[in-house]
Design a protein around this motif. Structure first.
Motif, PDB file in Angstrom:
ATOM      1  N   GLY A   1       9.626  -3.649  -5.021  1.00 36.74           N
ATOM      2  CA  GLY A   1       8.714  -4.634  -4.438  1.00 36.74           C
ATOM      3  C   GLY A   1       7.261  -4.221  -4.598  1.00 36.74           C
ATOM      4  N   ALA A   2       6.367  -5.205  -4.379  1.00 40.46           N
ATOM      5  CA  ALA A   2       4.937  -4.913  -4.472  1.00 40.46           C
ATOM      6  C   ALA A   2       4.208  -5.632  -3.360  1.00 40.46           C
TER       7      ALA A   2
ATOM      8  N   TYR B   1      -0.568   1.812  -6.929  1.00 43.79           N
ATOM      9  CA  TYR B   1      -0.078   2.166  -8.263  1.00 43.79           C
ATOM     10  C   TYR B   1      -0.812   3.371  -8.864  1.00 43.79           C
ATOM     11  N   PRO B   2      -2.166   3.408  -8.864  1.00 46.54           N
ATOM     12  CA  PRO B   2      -2.841   4.541  -9.499  1.00 46.54           C
ATOM     13  C   PRO B   2      -2.471   5.878  -8.852  1.00 46.54           C
ATOM     14  N   GLU B   3      -2.293   5.846  -7.526  1.00 46.78           N
ATOM     15  CA  GLU B   3      -1.930   7.074  -6.815  1.00 46.78           C
ATOM     16  C   GLU B   3      -0.506   7.505  -7.187  1.00 46.78           C
TER      17      GLU B   3
ATOM     18  N   ARG C   1      -2.803  -2.882 -10.089  1.00 43.97           N
ATOM     19  CA  ARG C   1      -3.724  -2.856  -8.926  1.00 43.97           C
ATOM     20  C   ARG C   1      -2.962  -3.107  -7.620  1.00 43.97           C
ATOM     21  N   LEU C   2      -1.639  -3.234  -7.718  1.00 39.30           N
ATOM     22  CA  LEU C   2      -0.844  -3.479  -6.503  1.00 39.30           C
ATOM     23  C   LEU C   2      -0.343  -2.155  -5.932  1.00 39.30           C
ATOM     24  N   ALA C   3       0.318  -2.248  -4.791  1.00 36.70           N
ATOM     25  CA  ALA C   3       1.002  -1.075  -4.221  1.00 36.70           C
ATOM     26  C   ALA C   3       2.501  -1.350  -4.316  1.00 36.70           C
ATOM     27  N   LEU C   4       3.291  -0.307  -4.559  1.00 38.80           N
ATOM     28  CA  LEU C   4       4.730  -0.511  -4.797  1.00 38.80           C
ATOM     29  C   LEU C   4       5.575   0.155  -3.718  1.00 38.80           C
ATOM     30  N   PHE C   5       6.727  -0.460  -3.462  1.00 41.51           N
ATOM     31  CA  PHE C   5       7.716   0.163  -2.588  1.00 41.51           C
ATOM     32  C   PHE C   5       9.094  -0.045  -3.215  1.00 41.51           C
ATOM     33  N   SER C   6      10.024   0.833  -2.876  1.00 43.58           N
ATOM     34  CA  SER C   6      11.338   0.741  -3.525  1.00 43.58           C
ATOM     35  C   SER C   6      12.408   1.379  -2.653  1.00 43.58           C
TER      36      SER C   6
END
Ligand code: SAM
Length: 495
Positions: free
Chosen positions: A402-403, A362-364, A307-312
């Motif tokens: 990261g999240a 995450y789902p996107e 349910r989080l958003a991710l970056f990298s």
């Protein structure tokens, strides 16, 4: 005079203390802490604000307060704030012992202070958290831990003895360096386990800023704690640890079969964490705390990760193999490689690399990766999202990606006449740059000069002409400029 006035601490961004990082970890423990984009943050012992000032730039809708005993460091930070023009941050000289802030705060940070101050100040840190955390507030407190720190303590004992006759900070530091040189040479003749360890430690000290040697090894107070003791002291102030900034340390399975068995036999989260410390000889902790009465999960739930958003920032290899679940190296900004096996994870990480500095829900991300894999790889892998989840969660737990609780869009950038934000302009002459996700990059001389020129008035040709005019050696070319600008876009410092 405070010794930090004489030998200021090298203050810089600590990514684990960022409200986004804290909020994401809180979500895994079932805690809905405040939205990092609109929160109030207090940093106790903020030194010159190297951690807090970039946060104030990254989160303009939030408010930041920092205090420190050292007037010299606070003055330095205040000057930097004035140059940057930030209005959502205040740094104040003050003593934690009698500090009375205007709370409440959603996030309270105390990094590198708890073990290094007398007992009364430690209690005051916990008391401030008890009195000024908002109901769902999160505190971050780091400290040295037992029994692991006893090994570092060997070197501290020898160093303290060697500087015993000096009282002035600069003389103490010089005496310590002199001692380390002779000690290291002497240890070279001793074929024993302790000698190998101490030489390794001396190498570690040499790789850090001299202020670390002074304030870690020569500090008047340096009190490590058994985790159990820290938990008891926190409980005495109505606080409980619910997690750790180093998420992987909460999952013993990463240690190996027998170690994991020993940890998991512990009859409570506290006992399991204590056993973990014994096994890995842990010498430092970054505990996350909340109010004792706040409901939270006993152990973090990986499910909430989706349910989080991710970056990298991980860079994919030149050619991705999307037809086999075969490890391929993804490279971080320090040049370290991390193997990624599943084609869905490879596509997802490539999407994140391209979207930098955005954070994708995450789902996107999963849906986009599946879609691309159907077109470009073996479509059977697109139907295995559990592998994506497993690999991304492990990368997150080890802090390689990261999240954040909410997605973040990619800022729009004018790349024909680029301008750098005031924060980067002020920081760059120090040879460093703290990006959108609170990582500090070292800058080369050419990049420092480039940033000084990025005021929105020059196109690429004018930038190269200015850079090359006073430059000796091979001129910088279009490719260098394109890569450098891309790096600044990825750090989110261009507008
Ligand atoms: C090791 S430094 C850590 C600074 C910063 N938090 C960081 O990690 O970069 C410890 C800081 O604690 C501050 N300090 C020590 N005792 C304090 C007190 N009683 N009240 C406020 N600050 C204090 C020092 O001035 C110093 O800046």
């Amino acid at each position: 005079m405070d010794s930090y006035d004489d030998i200021p601490y090298q203050s810089h961004a600590i990514p684990e203390t960022h409200p986004q990082a804290l909020a994401a970890l809180a979500r895994l423990s079932g805690i809905e802490s405040a939205n990092p984009q609109q929160c109030r943050v207090l940093e106790l012992a903020c030194a010159s604000g190297g951690n807090l000032i970039p946060m104030a730039w990254q989160l303009p809708g939030s408010q930041f307060v920092g205090i420190d005993l050292s007037a010299v460091q606070i003055h330095e930070g205040q000057q930097r704030i004035a140059q940057t023009g930030l209005t959502n941050i205040q740094l104040q000289t003050g003593d934690i012992l009698d500090y009375q802030p205007e709370g409440p705060f959603d996030y309270i940070i105390a990094h590198g202070v708890y073990s290094w101050v007398p007992e009364a100040v430690r209690s005051a840190i916990l008391r401030l958290c008890q009195q000024h955390l908002s109901p769902q507030g999160i505190a971050y407190i780091s400290y040295n831990t037992l029994p692991g720190w006893r090994m570092r303590g060997m070197l501290r004992d020898s160093l303290l003895h060697s500087v015993d006759r000096q009282s002035a900070p600069a003389a103490r530091l010089a005496a310590a360096h002199h001692f380390l040189n002779r000690f290291e040479q002497g240890l070279g003749d001793i074929d024993a386990l302790h000698s190998e360890y101490l030489r390794h430690e001396i190498g570690h000290i040499r790789s850090t800023h001299p202020s670390y040697l002074y304030h870690e090894y020569l500090a008047e107070t340096n009190q490590p704690f058994l985790y159990r003791q820290f938990v008891a002291d926190a409980a005495g102030h109505g606080l409980k640890p619910f997690g750790d900034a180093r998420l992987h340390t909460l999952f013993a399975a990463t240690l190996g079969e027998h170690a994991a068995e020993m940890v998991e036999d512990g009859d409570s989260p506290l006992e399991r964490q204590q056993r973990y410390d014994f096994l890995v000889n842990r010498n430092f902790r970054q505990s996350l705390l909340c109010r004792s009465e706040l409901p939270s999960l006993d152990e973090p739930s990986p499910e909430a990760f989706a349910r989080l958003a991710l970056f990298s920032t991980l860079q994919p290899p030149r050619k991705l193999d999307l037809r086999k679940a075969k490890p391929q190296p993804f490279t971080d900004t320090h040049g370290q490689q991390h193997p990624v096996s599943h084609p869905l994870s490879k596509v997802a990480l490539s999407l994140l690399a391209r979207a930098q500095p955005a954070a994708l829900a995450y789902p996107e991300l999963e849906a986009q990766a599946q879609h691309l894999l159907m077109q470009q790889g073996d479509p059977r892998f697109a139907a295995q999202p559990e592998h994506l989840f497993g690999e991304l969660f492990m990368l997150y737990a080890h802090q390689h990606i990261g999240a954040s609780p909410e997605p973040e869009a990619m800022p729009s950038v004018n790349l024909s006449t680029p301008a750098v934000c005031p924060h980067a302009r002020v920081e760059a002459p120090l040879g460093q740059l703290t990006g959108r996700h609170h990582r500090t990059l070292r800058l080369g001389r050419d990049e420092m000069q480039l940033i000084a020129l990025l005021d929105g008035t020059r196109d690429r040709e004018a930038l190269l002409t200015s850079l090359n005019t006073a430059r000796e050696g091979k001129p910088l070319d279009k490719d260098w400029l394109a890569l450098s600008l891309q790096r600044l876009v990825a750090e989110g410092v261009l507008s």
